[in-house]
Design an enzyme around this catalytic site. Structure first.
Site, PDB file in Angstrom:
ATOM      1  N   HIS A 100       0.888  -1.164   0.000  1.00  0.00           N
ATOM      2  CA  HIS A 100       0.000   0.000   0.000  1.00  0.00           C
ATOM      3  C   HIS A 100       0.926   1.214   0.000  1.00  0.00           C
ATOM      4  CE1 HIS A 100      -2.402  -2.978   2.326  1.00  0.00           C
ATOM      5  NE2 HIS A 100      -3.463  -2.396   1.830  1.00  0.00           N
ATOM      6  N   ASP A 103       2.293   2.008   3.372  1.00  0.00           N
ATOM      7  CA  ASP A 103       3.248   1.065   3.976  1.00  0.00           C
ATOM      8  C   ASP A 103       4.659   1.471   3.587  1.00  0.00           C
ATOM      9  OD1 ASP A 103       0.942  -0.509   4.376  1.00  0.00           O
ATOM     10  OD2 ASP A 103       1.355  -1.680   2.564  1.00  0.00           O
ATOM     11  N   GLU A 231     -10.523  -7.158  -4.622  1.00  0.00           N
ATOM     12  CA  GLU A 231     -10.295  -8.214  -3.630  1.00  0.00           C
ATOM     13  C   GLU A 231     -11.559  -8.332  -2.789  1.00  0.00           C
ATOM     14  OE1 GLU A 231      -6.506  -7.975  -1.552  1.00  0.00           O
ATOM     15  OE2 GLU A 231      -7.483  -8.715   0.251  1.00  0.00           O
ATOM     16  N   GLU A 267      -8.745 -13.808  -1.628  1.00  0.00           N
ATOM     17  CA  GLU A 267      -8.043 -14.053  -0.358  1.00  0.00           C
ATOM     18  C   GLU A 267      -8.741 -15.185   0.398  1.00  0.00           C
ATOM     19  OE1 GLU A 267      -6.571 -10.743   1.802  1.00  0.00           O
ATOM     20  OE2 GLU A 267      -6.986 -11.656   3.741  1.00  0.00           O
ATOM     21  N   HIS A 270     -10.861 -14.159   3.400  1.00  0.00           N
ATOM     22  CA  HIS A 270     -12.066 -13.423   2.997  1.00  0.00           C
ATOM     23  C   HIS A 270     -13.128 -14.399   2.498  1.00  0.00           C
ATOM     24  CE1 HIS A 270      -9.617  -9.484   2.139  1.00  0.00           C
ATOM     25  NE2 HIS A 270      -9.438  -9.949   3.362  1.00  0.00           N
ATOM     26  N   ASP A 295      -4.406 -13.692  -2.471  1.00  0.00           N
ATOM     27  CA  ASP A 295      -3.830 -13.330  -1.182  1.00  0.00           C
ATOM     28  C   ASP A 295      -3.843 -14.588  -0.328  1.00  0.00           C
ATOM     29  OD1 ASP A 295      -3.217 -10.780  -1.828  1.00  0.00           O
ATOM     30  OD2 ASP A 295      -4.334  -9.835  -0.201  1.00  0.00           O
ATOM     31  N   ASP A 306     -10.922 -11.640  10.377  1.00  0.00           N
ATOM     32  CA  ASP A 306      -9.854 -11.825   9.410  1.00  0.00           C
ATOM     33  C   ASP A 306      -8.531 -11.980  10.149  1.00  0.00           C
ATOM     34  OD1 ASP A 306      -8.793 -11.886   6.875  1.00  0.00           O
ATOM     35  OD2 ASP A 306      -8.863  -9.728   6.553  1.00  0.00           O
ATOM     36  N   ASP A 308      -5.798 -13.479   9.196  1.00  0.00           N
ATOM     37  CA  ASP A 308      -4.607 -13.369   8.333  1.00  0.00           C
ATOM     38  C   ASP A 308      -3.462 -14.263   8.795  1.00  0.00           C
ATOM     39  OD1 ASP A 308      -5.755 -11.587   6.566  1.00  0.00           O
ATOM     40  OD2 ASP A 308      -4.810  -9.809   7.424  1.00  0.00           O
ATOM     41  N   ASP A 338      -0.632 -12.345   2.323  1.00  0.00           N
ATOM     42  CA  ASP A 338      -1.322 -11.346   3.154  1.00  0.00           C
ATOM     43  C   ASP A 338      -1.531 -12.009   4.516  1.00  0.00           C
ATOM     44  OD1 ASP A 338      -2.677  -9.289   4.211  1.00  0.00           O
ATOM     45  OD2 ASP A 338      -4.304  -9.253   2.747  1.00  0.00           O
TER      46      ASP A 338
HETATM   47  C1  XUL Z   1      -7.604  -6.585   4.220  1.00  0.00           C
HETATM   48  C2  XUL Z   1      -6.761  -7.009   3.113  1.00  0.00           C
HETATM   49  C3  XUL Z   1      -5.888  -5.973   2.524  1.00  0.00           C
HETATM   50  C4  XUL Z   1      -5.743  -6.068   1.059  1.00  0.00           C
HETATM   51  C5  XUL Z   1      -4.990  -4.920   0.431  1.00  0.00           C
HETATM   52  O1  XUL Z   1      -8.398  -7.581   4.733  1.00  0.00           O
HETATM   53  O2  XUL Z   1      -6.771  -8.157   2.740  1.00  0.00           O
HETATM   54  O3  XUL Z   1      -4.649  -6.021   3.171  1.00  0.00           O
HETATM   55  O4  XUL Z   1      -5.093  -7.237   0.691  1.00  0.00           O
HETATM   56  O5  XUL Z   1      -5.545  -3.694   0.728  1.00  0.00           O
HETATM   57 CO    CO Z   2      -5.687  -9.139   1.293  1.00  0.00          CO
END
Ligand code: XUL
Ligand code: CO
Length: 440
Positions: A100, A103, A231, A267, A270, A295, A306, A308, A338
């Site tokens: 991003h 970042d 996404e 993702e 998600h 992702d 989430d 991650d 991610d």
């Molecule tokens: C948030 C997510 C983000 C996107 C990029 O859940 O997955 O980090 O991958 O904005």
């Molecule tokens: Co993501």
């Protein structure tokens, strides 16, 4: 230049019998498979936000990991992050990264200054890429964390916020193009709503599409020839995210004429938040011609948010890579981690151990998916199951040779259907997957 991780060398591939924690057991980057090295099949990417910025801060406590990279000045820290990231990528044989805008370089006093400072880091990244051969997979703009985006970015009720987001996206596309990225992601951070009592949903959706059209027009005008991605995510942070899942996003893209320029960035976590499997989302994207990038992570089946986590569930990575292979492999996309080490996994070594875990899980999944396809029993079963469409009335339907009346006549004459019904054999097929997985 001094190293950030002097105690960690280049992570070797040692094979599945190795007991060395800091070695790959399955990811052998240079192993040639179907004419190209494994690293090019998997196209792993480091996520700048989690790996270089995420310090474990959560709702209940401050960070546990030190991600200051030894610097206090924001620009010096942003540059140190670049050096540390390239060291991590080199040591882990990761060829790509994703970012991003914020970042890479934080917000400064005003947008003009933020853009100038971002450019300094992008120039530095470009230089590092040239020196090392590392590449950008995709870029994106963080249009969700600053308070100005509390009501959304493209879907904000404030036109000035929309303009601010557009400015950030323009700079992020400039950076992506300068760095040779072949992807630009829209994750609709706060593009959704909490209550319809204060929301004009029709206008918000139109505006979200307007922002994407503006981004496409601008990107193409400066030579971006890669893919734009959406996404999908169903919830968190807003209760109703507009990009709920792949099917919802497909309807949106087609309605607004964005379907030629956009693909999906799917993702895993998600997908499960939307009550789908990861494979379901990938398959919806694939069969509609919208498979783009991934992702890579996993959620926790007992938690509704989430998390991650680094992906370690080989069953899921296998079925993911099964879809990737069926989609013809990655073109512009890849596997972006991610993912973040757990808050309790706070040491510098944990960065490497967690990536090794995720990369090995995908390498194993890739091998297992190839083995499933080579085994052929699943494909044959599916082909046989739909055999009634290859001949007779099935073929006539597909060829458009029969109307509803003709089908009615056919069904009346034929009588009750018995001969073309056969078992779905779900249990058998699941055991075939186990058989192949555990014969590797
Ligand atoms: C948030 C997510 C983000 C996107 C990029 O859940 O997955 O980090 O991958 O904005
Ligand atoms: Co993501």
């Amino acid at each position: 230049m001094s190293e950030f991780f002097p105690n960690i060398g280049k992570i070797p591939y040692e094979g599945k019998d190795s007991k060395n924690d800091l070695a790959f057991k399955y990811y052998n980057p240079d192993e040639i498979i179907d004419g190209k090295p494994m690293r090019e099949h998997l196209k792993f990417a480091l996520s700048w936000w989690h790996t270089m910025g995420g310090d474990g801060t959560d709702m209940f406590g401050v960070g546990t990991a030190d991600k200051t990279w030894g610097e206090t000045d924001p620009e010096a820290r942003a540059k140190a992050k670049v050096d540390a990231a390239f060291e991590i990528m080199d040591k882990l044989s990761i060829d790509y990264y994703c970012f991003h805008d914020r970042d890479l370089s934080p917000e400064y006093a005003n947008l003009g200054e933020s853009n100038e400072k971002l450019k300094v880091i992008v120039d530095y990244l470009e230089k590092k890429q040239k020196e090392t051969g590392k590449k950008l997979l995709w870029g994106t703009a963080k249009c969700f964390d600053h308070p100005r985006y509390m009501h959304g970015a493209g879907t904000s009720p404030s036109a000035d916020v929309f303009a601010y987001a557009a400015a950030q996206i323009k700079a992020a596309i400039d950076a992506t193009v300068q760095l040779g990225g072949k992807g630009y992601v829209f994750w609709g951070g706060r593009e959704g709503y909490e209550t319809l009592l204060n929301t004009d949903m029709g206008l918000e959706l139109d505006n979200m599409a307007r922002l994407m059209h503006l981004a496409v027009d601008y990107g193409r005008s400066i030579g971006f020839d890669g893919d734009f991605y959406i996404e999908p995510k169903p919830k968190e942070p807003t209760k109703h995210q507009y990009d709920f899942d792949t099917a919802t996003v497909l309807g949106f893209l087609r309605k607004y004429g964005l379907d030629k320029d956009f693909k999906m960035n799917i993702e895993a976590n998600h997908a499960t938040l939307a009550q789908h499997t990861f494979q379901h989302e990938l398959d919806v994207a694939r069969v509609n011609g919208f498979f783009g990038s991934i992702d890579a992570n996993q959620g926790d089946p007992l938690l509704g948010w989430d998390t991650d986590q680094f992906p370690t569930n080989v069953y899921d990575t296998t079925l993911c890579m099964y879809e990737v292979i069926k989609a013809g492999g990655f073109t512009n996309g890849g596997l972006n981690f991610d993912a973040k080490a757990r808050r309790g996994s706070f040491t510098p070594e944990d960065i490497f151990l967690s990536y090794i875990a995720g990369m090995d899980a995908f390498a194993l999944g890739f091998k297992a998916a190839r083995a499933l396809i080579a085994d052929g029993r699943l494909d044959k079963f599916v082909a046989d199951r739909y055999a009634s469409w290859n001949t007779g009335i099935g073929k006539d339907i597909i060829d458009g040779k029969v109307d509803l009346k003709a089908l009615s006549d056919y069904a009346i004459k034929k009588g009750e259907v018995t001969d073309s019904l056969s078992s779905g054999r779900q249990e058998l097929l699941e055991s075939i997957v186990n058989n192949v997985l555990f014969s590797l």
